[in-house]
Design an enzyme around this catalytic site. Sequence first.
Site, short mmCIF file in Angstrom:
data_model
loop_
_atom_site.label_atom_id
_atom_site.label_comp_id
_atom_site.label_asym_id
_atom_site.label_seq_id
_atom_site.Cartn_x
_atom_site.Cartn_y
_atom_site.Cartn_z
N ARG A 1 0.84 -1.20 0.00
CA ARG A 1 0.00 0.00 0.00
C ARG A 1 0.87 1.25 0.00
O ARG A 1 0.52 2.27 -0.60
CB ARG A 1 -0.90 -0.02 1.25
CG ARG A 1 -1.83 1.17 1.41
CD ARG A 1 -2.94 1.22 0.41
NE ARG A 1 -3.54 -0.07 0.12
CZ ARG A 1 -4.42 -0.27 -0.86
NH1 ARG A 1 -4.79 0.73 -1.65
NH2 ARG A 1 -4.93 -1.47 -1.08
N ASN B 1 -8.77 -1.34 8.62
CA ASN B 1 -7.72 -1.71 7.67
C ASN B 1 -8.16 -2.87 6.77
O ASN B 1 -7.41 -3.79 6.48
CB ASN B 1 -6.42 -2.04 8.42
CG ASN B 1 -5.19 -1.73 7.61
OD1 ASN B 1 -4.68 -2.57 6.87
ND2 ASN B 1 -4.70 -0.51 7.72
N HIS C 1 -5.06 -3.98 4.55
CA HIS C 1 -5.03 -2.88 3.59
C HIS C 1 -3.58 -2.44 3.35
O HIS C 1 -3.19 -2.16 2.22
CB HIS C 1 -5.87 -1.71 4.09
CG HIS C 1 -6.15 -0.68 3.04
ND1 HIS C 1 -5.57 0.58 3.06
CD2 HIS C 1 -6.92 -0.72 1.92
CE1 HIS C 1 -6.00 1.27 2.00
NE2 HIS C 1 -6.82 0.50 1.30
N CYS C 2 -2.79 -2.41 4.42
CA CYS C 2 -1.39 -1.98 4.31
C CYS C 2 -0.57 -2.89 3.39
O CYS C 2 0.40 -2.46 2.78
CB CYS C 2 -0.71 -1.97 5.67
SG CYS C 2 -1.53 -1.00 6.93
N MET C 3 -0.94 -4.17 3.31
CA MET C 3 -0.10 -5.13 2.58
C MET C 3 -0.63 -5.40 1.16
O MET C 3 -0.10 -6.25 0.46
CB MET C 3 -0.02 -6.45 3.36
CG MET C 3 -1.33 -7.20 3.39
SD MET C 3 -1.20 -8.74 4.33
CE MET C 3 -2.62 -9.62 3.63
#
Length: 327
Positions: free
Chosen positions: A87, A269, A319-321
């Site tokens: 992300r 997330n 979401h970050c990954m």
Amino acid sequence: MSDMKPHLLPEWAPHAALWVGWPRLVEEWGGSLDGPRQDIARFIRAAAEFVPIRVAAGSDEAEATARAAVGDCAEICRIPTGDIWMRDTGPIITGTGETRRAQAFRFNGWGGKYLMPGDTETAAAIADHEGIELSQHEMVLEGGGIDADGMGRLLTTGQCLLNPNRNPDMDQAAIEASIAGALGVTEFTWLGDGLLNDHTDGHVDNIARFIAPGHAICQHPSGADDPNAETLQEIETSLRRAGLEVTTIPSPGLVKDEDGNPIPASHMNFTITNGVVIVPVYEDRYSLVALAELSALFEGRKVIGLPARHILNGGGSFHCMTREIPA
């Protein structure tokens, strides 16, 4: 095409593919990659039923272990990565079809805190793999620091975007102008601080997300000991003050690491992709309510809750990954 200005799509627009990071730096994961790889493999298997998955593997070992774990349901791509945080290190794709452009911002390890070899090359490598033309931008920006509704509105936090560890020579007006030019954004909603102990300096994708044009979702505190109670209430107030439609769901409440410190667990997330929303869960009391309420909000999409505790130990969640490629 008369209108060649970049246009940042919302995450619920159709996706051609979803990139997922595969953990490879054991020192970033407290000495063991088993837990996070297990959580991520579970995520990939769930998502692969809805969208083509490309796994970003940054070493021979990462490539081999990803292939062994999920090679039957995902494409394993050998590209430079520091770790899994696509992300923030991947490109932000604007437009659809022929107008797609990969917008690559400068990445400086979340304000110089976590510098991992490969992270600055990830965006160009993904764009190259997808055959999408790349535009480079001087400004430092991570994808998790912004969230868009596809109609020109953008959510962000002052704690992250105005942090002197990112763009010390730019004020708020300059930052807005730069983002507006690169992503076609016309309206900014600035929130204050993110969650307690968030390594990213308060990424917005941990606290507030758009789920429809002009409709934002955030969390209300859970339990008397929610470490983010005041922050969560402030976020809701700011969103309402901005004139957005606002829905709240419960936060996961107090979630601690092995040393007993609160960690930035969040139901915000989640990853939205074709036909599904995959939500990180950390406990089974508030998460059941959050999942039921998200199911009602995301009509026509399946909502799946999956454990993400091991991933959070590395500093983020689903979401970050992930990084979607618009169709």
